[in-house]
Write a protein that holds these residues in place. Structure first.
Motif, PDB file in Angstrom:
ATOM      1  N   ILE A   1      -1.219  -5.763   3.736  1.00  8.35           N
ATOM      2  CA  ILE A   1      -1.295  -4.460   3.056  1.00  8.35           C
ATOM      3  C   ILE A   1      -0.767  -4.511   1.627  1.00  8.35           C
ATOM      4  O   ILE A   1      -0.390  -3.504   1.050  1.00  8.35           O
ATOM      5  CB  ILE A   1      -0.581  -3.330   3.847  1.00  8.35           C
ATOM      6  CG1 ILE A   1       0.865  -3.715   4.181  1.00  8.35           C
ATOM      7  CG2 ILE A   1      -1.371  -2.956   5.088  1.00  8.35           C
ATOM      8  CD1 ILE A   1       1.736  -2.519   4.569  1.00  8.35           C
TER       9      ILE A   1
ATOM     10  N   ARG B   1       0.835   3.443   3.324  1.00 15.65           N
ATOM     11  CA  ARG B   1       1.211   2.838   4.607  1.00 15.65           C
ATOM     12  C   ARG B   1       2.690   2.475   4.569  1.00 15.65           C
ATOM     13  O   ARG B   1       3.234   2.194   3.506  1.00 15.65           O
ATOM     14  CB  ARG B   1       0.401   1.570   4.850  1.00 15.65           C
ATOM     15  CG  ARG B   1      -1.084   1.810   5.050  1.00 15.65           C
ATOM     16  CD  ARG B   1      -1.779   0.481   5.225  1.00 15.65           C
ATOM     17  NE  ARG B   1      -3.136   0.601   5.678  1.00 15.65           N
ATOM     18  CZ  ARG B   1      -4.198   0.211   4.961  1.00 15.65           C
ATOM     19  NH1 ARG B   1      -4.037  -0.291   3.760  1.00 15.65           N
ATOM     20  NH2 ARG B   1      -5.404   0.321   5.456  1.00 15.65           N
TER      21      ARG B   1
ATOM     22  N   LEU C   1      -7.949   4.573  -3.781  1.00 18.26           N
ATOM     23  CA  LEU C   1      -7.708   4.088  -5.140  1.00 18.26           C
ATOM     24  C   LEU C   1      -8.975   3.403  -5.644  1.00 18.26           C
ATOM     25  O   LEU C   1      -9.441   3.673  -6.741  1.00 18.26           O
ATOM     26  CB  LEU C   1      -6.530   3.092  -5.147  1.00 18.26           C
ATOM     27  CG  LEU C   1      -6.300   2.327  -6.448  1.00 18.26           C
ATOM     28  CD1 LEU C   1      -5.943   3.255  -7.592  1.00 18.26           C
ATOM     29  CD2 LEU C   1      -5.186   1.286  -6.275  1.00 18.26           C
ATOM     30  N   TYR C   2      -9.520   2.524  -4.820  1.00 20.97           N
ATOM     31  CA  TYR C   2     -10.764   1.836  -5.165  1.00 20.97           C
ATOM     32  C   TYR C   2     -11.933   2.579  -4.533  1.00 20.97           C
ATOM     33  O   TYR C   2     -11.885   2.913  -3.344  1.00 20.97           O
ATOM     34  CB  TYR C   2     -10.740   0.397  -4.649  1.00 20.97           C
ATOM     35  CG  TYR C   2      -9.737  -0.467  -5.364  1.00 20.97           C
ATOM     36  CD1 TYR C   2     -10.047  -1.051  -6.589  1.00 20.97           C
ATOM     37  CD2 TYR C   2      -8.473  -0.699  -4.819  1.00 20.97           C
ATOM     38  CE1 TYR C   2      -9.119  -1.846  -7.254  1.00 20.97           C
ATOM     39  CE2 TYR C   2      -7.540  -1.492  -5.482  1.00 20.97           C
ATOM     40  CZ  TYR C   2      -7.877  -2.058  -6.699  1.00 20.97           C
ATOM     41  OH  TYR C   2      -6.959  -2.841  -7.350  1.00 20.97           O
TER      42      TYR C   2
ATOM     43  N   CYS D   1       0.820  -1.208   0.000  1.00 22.62           N
ATOM     44  CA  CYS D   1       0.000   0.000   0.000  1.00 22.62           C
ATOM     45  C   CYS D   1       0.864   1.273   0.000  1.00 22.62           C
ATOM     46  O   CYS D   1       1.715   1.437   0.874  1.00 22.62           O
ATOM     47  CB  CYS D   1      -0.885  -0.034   1.233  1.00 22.62           C
ATOM     48  SG  CYS D   1      -2.036   1.339   1.287  1.00 22.62           S
ATOM     49  N   PRO D   2       0.647   2.179  -0.949  1.00 22.10           N
ATOM     50  CA  PRO D   2       1.481   3.383  -1.015  1.00 22.10           C
ATOM     51  C   PRO D   2       1.275   4.349   0.151  1.00 22.10           C
ATOM     52  O   PRO D   2       2.131   5.185   0.413  1.00 22.10           O
ATOM     53  CB  PRO D   2       1.067   4.036  -2.338  1.00 22.10           C
ATOM     54  CG  PRO D   2      -0.283   3.502  -2.641  1.00 22.10           C
ATOM     55  CD  PRO D   2      -0.326   2.122  -2.058  1.00 22.10           C
TER      56      PRO D   2
ATOM     57  N   ARG E   1      -9.558  -3.331   2.133  1.00 24.19           N
ATOM     58  CA  ARG E   1     -10.301  -2.661   1.075  1.00 24.19           C
ATOM     59  C   ARG E   1     -11.794  -2.980   1.104  1.00 24.19           C
ATOM     60  O   ARG E   1     -12.629  -2.067   1.074  1.00 24.19           O
ATOM     61  CB  ARG E   1      -9.742  -3.048  -0.298  1.00 24.19           C
ATOM     62  CG  ARG E   1     -10.549  -2.407  -1.423  1.00 24.19           C
ATOM     63  CD  ARG E   1     -10.183  -2.918  -2.780  1.00 24.19           C
ATOM     64  NE  ARG E   1     -10.518  -4.327  -2.937  1.00 24.19           N
ATOM     65  CZ  ARG E   1     -10.355  -4.985  -4.071  1.00 24.19           C
ATOM     66  NH1 ARG E   1      -9.839  -4.370  -5.120  1.00 24.19           N
ATOM     67  NH2 ARG E   1     -10.670  -6.261  -4.161  1.00 24.19           N
TER      68      ARG E   1
ATOM     69  N   CYS F   1     -11.422   2.774  -0.461  1.00 29.19           N
ATOM     70  CA  CYS F   1     -10.393   2.139   0.349  1.00 29.19           C
ATOM     71  C   CYS F   1      -9.581   3.234   1.036  1.00 29.19           C
ATOM     72  O   CYS F   1      -9.744   4.417   0.743  1.00 29.19           O
ATOM     73  CB  CYS F   1      -9.501   1.235  -0.506  1.00 29.19           C
ATOM     74  SG  CYS F   1      -8.417   2.105  -1.662  1.00 29.19           S
ATOM     75  N   TYR F   2      -8.710   2.833   1.949  1.00 30.71           N
ATOM     76  CA  TYR F   2      -7.932   3.784   2.752  1.00 30.71           C
ATOM     77  C   TYR F   2      -7.196   4.827   1.901  1.00 30.71           C
ATOM     78  O   TYR F   2      -7.220   6.026   2.207  1.00 30.71           O
ATOM     79  CB  TYR F   2      -6.951   2.981   3.609  1.00 30.71           C
ATOM     80  CG  TYR F   2      -6.042   3.787   4.490  1.00 30.71           C
ATOM     81  CD1 TYR F   2      -6.568   4.590   5.502  1.00 30.71           C
ATOM     82  CD2 TYR F   2      -4.659   3.729   4.331  1.00 30.71           C
ATOM     83  CE1 TYR F   2      -5.727   5.318   6.328  1.00 30.71           C
ATOM     84  CE2 TYR F   2      -3.811   4.450   5.156  1.00 30.71           C
ATOM     85  CZ  TYR F   2      -4.345   5.247   6.140  1.00 30.71           C
ATOM     86  OH  TYR F   2      -3.516   5.970   6.954  1.00 30.71           O
ATOM     87  N   CYS F   3      -6.574   4.382   0.798  1.00 30.86           N
ATOM     88  CA  CYS F   3      -5.846   5.311  -0.089  1.00 30.86           C
ATOM     89  C   CYS F   3      -6.779   6.032  -1.059  1.00 30.86           C
ATOM     90  O   CYS F   3      -6.359   6.951  -1.750  1.00 30.86           O
ATOM     91  CB  CYS F   3      -4.831   4.568  -0.945  1.00 30.86           C
ATOM     92  SG  CYS F   3      -3.519   3.783  -0.059  1.00 30.86           S
TER      93      CYS F   3
ATOM     94  N   CYS G   1      -1.537  -4.586  -2.075  1.00 33.68           N
ATOM     95  CA  CYS G   1      -2.704  -4.069  -2.780  1.00 33.68           C
ATOM     96  C   CYS G   1      -3.274  -5.107  -3.740  1.00 33.68           C
ATOM     97  O   CYS G   1      -2.511  -5.683  -4.513  1.00 33.68           O
ATOM     98  CB  CYS G   1      -2.315  -2.812  -3.558  1.00 33.68           C
ATOM     99  SG  CYS G   1      -3.741  -1.943  -4.189  1.00 33.68           S
ATOM    100  N   PRO G   2      -4.562  -5.374  -3.727  1.00 30.08           N
ATOM    101  CA  PRO G   2      -5.585  -4.813  -2.850  1.00 30.08           C
ATOM    102  C   PRO G   2      -5.507  -5.423  -1.432  1.00 30.08           C
ATOM    103  O   PRO G   2      -5.526  -6.633  -1.285  1.00 30.08           O
ATOM    104  CB  PRO G   2      -6.891  -5.221  -3.539  1.00 30.08           C
ATOM    105  CG  PRO G   2      -6.543  -6.430  -4.337  1.00 30.08           C
ATOM    106  CD  PRO G   2      -5.111  -6.306  -4.713  1.00 30.08           C
ATOM    107  N   CYS G   3      -5.440  -4.556  -0.448  1.00 35.28           N
ATOM    108  CA  CYS G   3      -5.202  -4.996   0.914  1.00 35.28           C
ATOM    109  C   CYS G   3      -6.443  -5.651   1.538  1.00 35.28           C
ATOM    110  O   CYS G   3      -7.537  -5.545   1.012  1.00 35.28           O
ATOM    111  CB  CYS G   3      -4.768  -3.808   1.764  1.00 35.28           C
ATOM    112  SG  CYS G   3      -6.034  -2.539   1.910  1.00 35.28           S
TER     113      CYS G   3
HETATM  114  S1  SF4 Z   1      -6.676  -1.326  -1.742  1.00 37.22           S
HETATM  115 FE1  SF4 Z   1      -6.389   0.864  -1.384  1.00 37.22          FE
HETATM  116  S2  SF4 Z   1      -5.837   1.006   0.783  1.00 37.22           S
HETATM  117 FE2  SF4 Z   1      -5.577  -1.103   0.175  1.00 37.22          FE
HETATM  118  S3  SF4 Z   1      -3.445  -1.276  -0.470  1.00 37.22           S
HETATM  119 FE3  SF4 Z   1      -4.588  -0.824  -2.305  1.00 37.22          FE
HETATM  120  S4  SF4 Z   1      -4.494   1.388  -2.482  1.00 37.22           S
HETATM  121 FE4  SF4 Z   1      -3.916   0.916  -0.369  1.00 37.22          FE
END
Ligand code: SF4
Lengths: 188, 94
Positions: free
Chosen positions: A65, A53, A86-87, A50-51, A72, A82-84, A67-69
């Motif tokens: 973590i 974290r 992205l999704y 994950c970028p 998500r 999701c936390y970042c 991706c996808p963690c």
């Molecule tokens: S799904 Fe989203 S929060 Fe999870 S690792 Fe990927 S970019 Fe990060």
């Protein structure tokens, strides 16, 4: 080793979003920035962690973590992203819902591992206390062995340390997962 | 790795950003501060030496109660987790 390109990272994320019914963030600058972060991490660690974290560089510590963690699915379900970010969910993608802020769901103990994981020797020279924590963390890893889990709702089976937060197939909650305890007896 | 300093004319507050070099929200935070001419210090924790990471973890956790990026700390007391333009503006009076 094949070179990792932004194009590859994008293709993978697009394919994954499509499979699970998600969308990629509609903001092109944000998307580009996230993909670049994933690319750097994949080059650096050998897997796209994950970028947003801090990764430890040790696969066993970072597994949740990549991706996808693991976080998500519950985050998109609860917050729409999701936390970042992205999704995102359909509503966020279509602009019906604003891009949310998503709190960190990853437990603090897991986050802490990134600060003591790589090169035990170096950490040992730092402070006595760190050595103890590193040992404790390593012991913990040795103790968490993957198990077989199945979804009581749809029958999906997965082999990992803990059951997923949400079933990737039928979206059932974690509580619907049960461990499969197999015993193989050889008789006669 | 020490903190990097970015100078600016808005220097009434002490602003420290804990960041990751890979994190787009951290980049946006830094860019927003630069664009607003705010003087600040930042550290990209993923680029630090292992021995330093343990120290930074303690510092960040003590000050903010968590380990999220970006975390911006204003005057050692206001903690802003994530890229929150509204909160940054409010804390810095910009
Ligand atoms: S799904 Fe989203 S929060 Fe999870 S690792 Fe990927 S970019 Fe990060």
């Amino acid at each position: 080793m094949t070179e990792i390109t932004i194009e590859m990272v994008l293709k993978r994320a697009e394919a994954d979003a499509q499979t699970y019914g998600y969308y990629l963030t509609p903001d092109p600058n944000l998307l580009q920035g996230l993909l670049e972060g994933l690319k750097v991490n994949e080059e650096r660690y050998g897997y796209p962690s994950c970028p947003c974290r801090l990764a430890s560089g040790k696969f066993e510590y970072d597994r949740d973590i990549i991706c996808p963690c693991d976080y998500r699915d519950p985050d998109v379900a609860e917050f729409g992203a999701c936390y970042c970010r992205l999704y995102v969910s359909k509503d966020v993608f279509e602009g019906k819902k604003e891009l949310p802020t998503v709190p960190e769901r990853r437990p603090l103990e897991k986050q802490s591992r990134a600060y003591m994981a790589t090169s035990t020797s170096k950490a040992e020279t730092a402070v006595g206390q760190t050595t103890v924590t590193v040992k404790a963390a390593e012991k913990e890893i040795a103790e968490t062995k993957p198990k077989l889990w199945y979804c009581k709702q749809c029958g999906y089976v997965v082999f990992r340390d803990e059951p997923p937060y949400i079933c990737p197939i039928c979206k059932a909650k974690r509580e619907m997962f049960a461990e499969i305890k197999t015993r193989i007896d050889f008789v006669g | 790795m020490p903190f990097s300093k970015v100078s600016g004319t808005n220097n009434a507050h002490k602003v420290v950003v804990y960041a990751l070099s890979t994190c787009v929200w951290c980049k946006m935070t830094k860019q927003f501060l630069k664009d607003s001419n705010v003087e600040f210090e930042y550290i990209d924790v993923d680029l630090c030496e292992e021995s330093e990471k343990a120290r930074i973890r303690e510092e960040l956790q003590n000050k903010s109660g968590g380990l999220s990026y970006p975390t911006t700390i204003v005057d050692d007391k206001i903690v802003i987790v994530g890229f929150r333009k509204d909160k940054l503006k409010e804390a810095l009076g910009i």
